[in-house]
Design a protein around this motif. Structure first.
Motif, short mmCIF file in Angstrom:
data_model
loop_
_atom_site.label_atom_id
_atom_site.label_comp_id
_atom_site.label_asym_id
_atom_site.label_seq_id
_atom_site.Cartn_x
_atom_site.Cartn_y
_atom_site.Cartn_z
N PHE A 164 37.67 41.89 48.69
CA PHE A 164 37.26 43.31 48.61
C PHE A 164 35.89 43.26 49.07
N ILE A 165 35.85 44.51 49.68
CA ILE A 165 34.48 45.09 50.42
C ILE A 165 34.13 46.39 49.59
N ASP A 166 32.98 46.90 50.12
CA ASP A 166 32.37 47.91 50.01
C ASP A 166 32.12 48.51 48.19
N PHE A 167 31.02 47.96 47.76
CA PHE A 167 30.77 48.05 46.40
C PHE A 167 29.93 49.53 46.28
N GLY A 168 30.02 50.52 47.13
CA GLY A 168 29.19 51.74 47.02
C GLY A 168 29.47 52.60 45.74
N LEU A 169 30.66 52.50 45.15
CA LEU A 169 30.92 53.49 44.25
C LEU A 169 31.16 52.38 42.75
N SER A 170 31.12 51.05 43.09
CA SER A 170 31.37 50.22 41.86
C SER A 170 30.38 50.45 40.84
N ARG A 171 30.64 50.04 39.41
CA ARG A 171 29.85 50.01 38.44
C ARG A 171 29.83 48.62 37.62
N LYS A 172 28.83 48.24 37.24
CA LYS A 172 28.79 47.01 36.44
C LYS A 172 28.36 47.34 34.96
N TYR A 173 29.04 46.82 33.95
CA TYR A 173 28.93 47.31 32.81
C TYR A 173 28.50 46.10 31.62
N HIS A 174 27.95 46.50 30.66
CA HIS A 174 27.40 45.28 29.57
C HIS A 174 28.82 45.20 28.74
N PRO A 175 28.79 43.99 28.60
CA PRO A 175 30.16 43.66 27.77
C PRO A 175 30.42 44.35 26.52
N PHE A 206 38.92 38.93 38.44
CA PHE A 206 37.58 38.14 38.19
C PHE A 206 36.60 39.16 38.37
N MET A 207 36.58 40.42 39.04
CA MET A 207 35.84 41.45 38.93
C MET A 207 35.74 42.14 37.48
N HIS A 208 37.01 42.43 36.97
CA HIS A 208 36.96 42.97 35.90
C HIS A 208 36.70 42.04 34.67
N HIS A 209 36.90 40.70 34.64
CA HIS A 209 36.21 40.06 33.67
C HIS A 209 34.73 39.70 33.80
N CYS A 210 34.27 40.25 35.03
CA CYS A 210 32.66 40.23 35.11
C CYS A 210 32.34 41.84 34.62
N CYS A 211 33.20 42.40 34.00
CA CYS A 211 32.72 43.74 33.83
C CYS A 211 32.39 44.66 34.75
N VAL A 212 33.00 44.56 35.98
CA VAL A 212 32.84 45.33 37.09
C VAL A 212 33.91 46.27 37.75
N ALA A 213 34.09 47.41 37.81
CA ALA A 213 34.94 48.15 38.27
C ALA A 213 34.73 48.65 39.73
N HIS A 214 35.65 48.40 40.61
CA HIS A 214 35.16 48.44 42.03
C HIS A 214 35.37 50.17 42.08
N ARG A 215 36.34 50.65 41.85
CA ARG A 215 36.12 52.25 41.82
C ARG A 215 36.72 52.75 43.01
N ASP A 216 37.10 51.92 44.15
CA ASP A 216 37.61 52.29 45.61
C ASP A 216 38.37 51.27 45.99
N CYS A 217 39.02 50.61 45.56
CA CYS A 217 39.99 49.52 46.06
C CYS A 217 41.19 49.66 46.66
N MET A 218 40.85 50.59 47.66
CA MET A 218 42.09 51.02 48.44
C MET A 218 42.37 50.15 49.52
N ASN A 219 43.60 50.34 50.56
CA ASN A 219 43.71 49.48 51.31
C ASN A 219 42.55 48.99 52.56
N LEU A 220 41.78 50.17 52.97
CA LEU A 220 40.71 50.09 53.70
C LEU A 220 39.54 49.18 53.39
N ASN A 221 39.54 48.88 51.95
CA ASN A 221 38.69 48.03 51.23
C ASN A 221 39.00 46.58 50.98
#
Length: 367
Positions: free
Chosen positions: A225-236, A168-183
């Motif tokens: 998923f939590i903590d979007f401090g390193l995440s990025r949203k891109y234009h399609p 769902f995040m990827h289809h929204c053009c969002v990369a989490h960039r830190d989706c490790m187990n603690l998040n």
């Protein structure tokens, strides 16, 4: 007020009757937070005196002896309905996209989409004295594997939600960039209908007993998923992006080794999730070996060789359909279990499974 401006009250290793430096911020903002509808625990209210002081040396038996796990995060009670929430203080300068991305997933129609597994944001509070800092208000969640996932069917449902949320995040053009187990966390309310103490999740809210809980099969839950401090949203139109490496919590990511060439962050998310399954399940337990080939592809050193999330889900669905009813009911065995514990847990699991079968509970507990 920046962290380095917070006054030091005491050496935190010596005396729990005094606040640590990072706690002072919350005490100083307690009244302001209360006016906005959020009540902090007694430790962070002006005039607080340790409840055990001068009467009991066993401070650990008192809830107001518990420090914060992290200075920028604190639990609170929403005054309007008594719900336990988490307040997270964020610097816009350090994490310029966190508010935008967090709110993006918390606004309709995206917020109620059944595939959305991003933690909802209840409120955003802008600090009156500092334009850089703001506070995100979120539900109180719990580590995704606490208590441990017991059955193969419970693990399969966790994997399904994990992949679904990432897709769902990827289809929204969002990369989490830190989706490790603690998040990755879970909604604890189905498993813990009476909840637990926010600072000692083994205890009841009143700190007088042990928190009781149900299995995931009995009370299915949702993962976030939590903590979007390193995440990025891109234009399609900018997909796929190529950006400098951002170092997240999992230091085994192949992209984190020199040379640090710009990369597409979406395959890095695939690695994060695949490595979570590899390290937390395949390397520690027996029974989930059927996930091995898919996970091996997800964690390949070459990001271009990893499957995208749509391919991951397609292959996972094939795996899931191949699993028998009995396999899904089976127990996940911890590799470090002592022999005596293994026998006792197997008997307990068998009895618990009979109850689930008699009550027609799905072996793959979907909420």
């Amino acid at each position: 007020m920046a962290d380095n401006q917070l006054p030091t009250t005491t050496d935190p290793k010596q005396d729990r009757t005094q606040l640590r430096p990072g706690e002072v911020f919350w005490r100083d903002h307690q009244q302001w937070l209360q006016e906005r509808g959020y009540m902090l625990r007694p430790r962070y209210r002006p005039g607080w005196v340790a409840s055990w002081k001068d009467k009991d040396p066993m401070y650990w038996n008192y809830e107001d002896s518990k420090w914060l796990k992290a200075d920028h995060v604190i639990d609170a009670t929403r005054i309007s309905d008594g719900e336990l929430v988490v307040l997270k203080r964020v610097s816009h300068a350090e994490h310029p996209y966190e508010k935008e991305i967090s709110l993006f997933f918390s606004q309709e129609p995206i917020a109620s989409h059944p595939h959305n597994h991003c933690v909802p944001i209840y409120d955003v509070l802008d600090l009156p004295e500092d334009d850089d800092y703001f506070i995100l208000v979120m539900p109180l969640l719990r580590e995704y594997d606490n208590p441990r996932i017991k059955s193969i069917g419970e693990a399969v449902e966790f994997f399904r939600q994990l992949f679904e949320g990432l897709q769902f995040m990827h289809h929204c053009c969002v990369a989490h960039r830190d989706c490790m187990n603690l998040n990755i966390m879970m909604d604890p309310k189905p498993l813990f209908p009476q909840m637990f103490h926010p600072r000692d999740d083994r205890r009841t809210l009143d700190f007088k007993g042990t928190a009781k809980y149900y299995t995931r099969t009995a009370r299915p839950t949702k993962y976030f998923f939590i903590d979007f401090g390193l995440s990025r949203k891109y234009h399609p139109g900018d997909m796929p992006p190529v950006e400098p490496v951002i170092f997240g919590g999992d230091k085994t990511v192949p992209e984190f080794t020199e040379p640090y060439d710009p990369v597409n962050p979406f395959p890095t998310d695939i690695y994060y999730v695949g490595n979570l399954i590899r390290e937390d399940f395949l390397q520690k337990t027996t029974g989930l070996e059927f996930m091995g080939p898919l996970v091996a592809d997800m964690v390949q050193d070459d990001p271009s060789e990893r499957p995208n999330i749509d391919e991951v889900i397609r292959r996972f669905e094939q795996i899931r359909r191949s699993l028998s009813w009995w396999t899904l009911r089976s127990r996940i065995v911890e590799n470090d279990e002592a022999r005596g514990d293994r026998v006792a847990r197997a008997v307990h699991h068998f009895i618990r499974t009979l109850v689930h079968v008699v009550r027609f509970r799905n072996p793959v507990p979907t909420p």
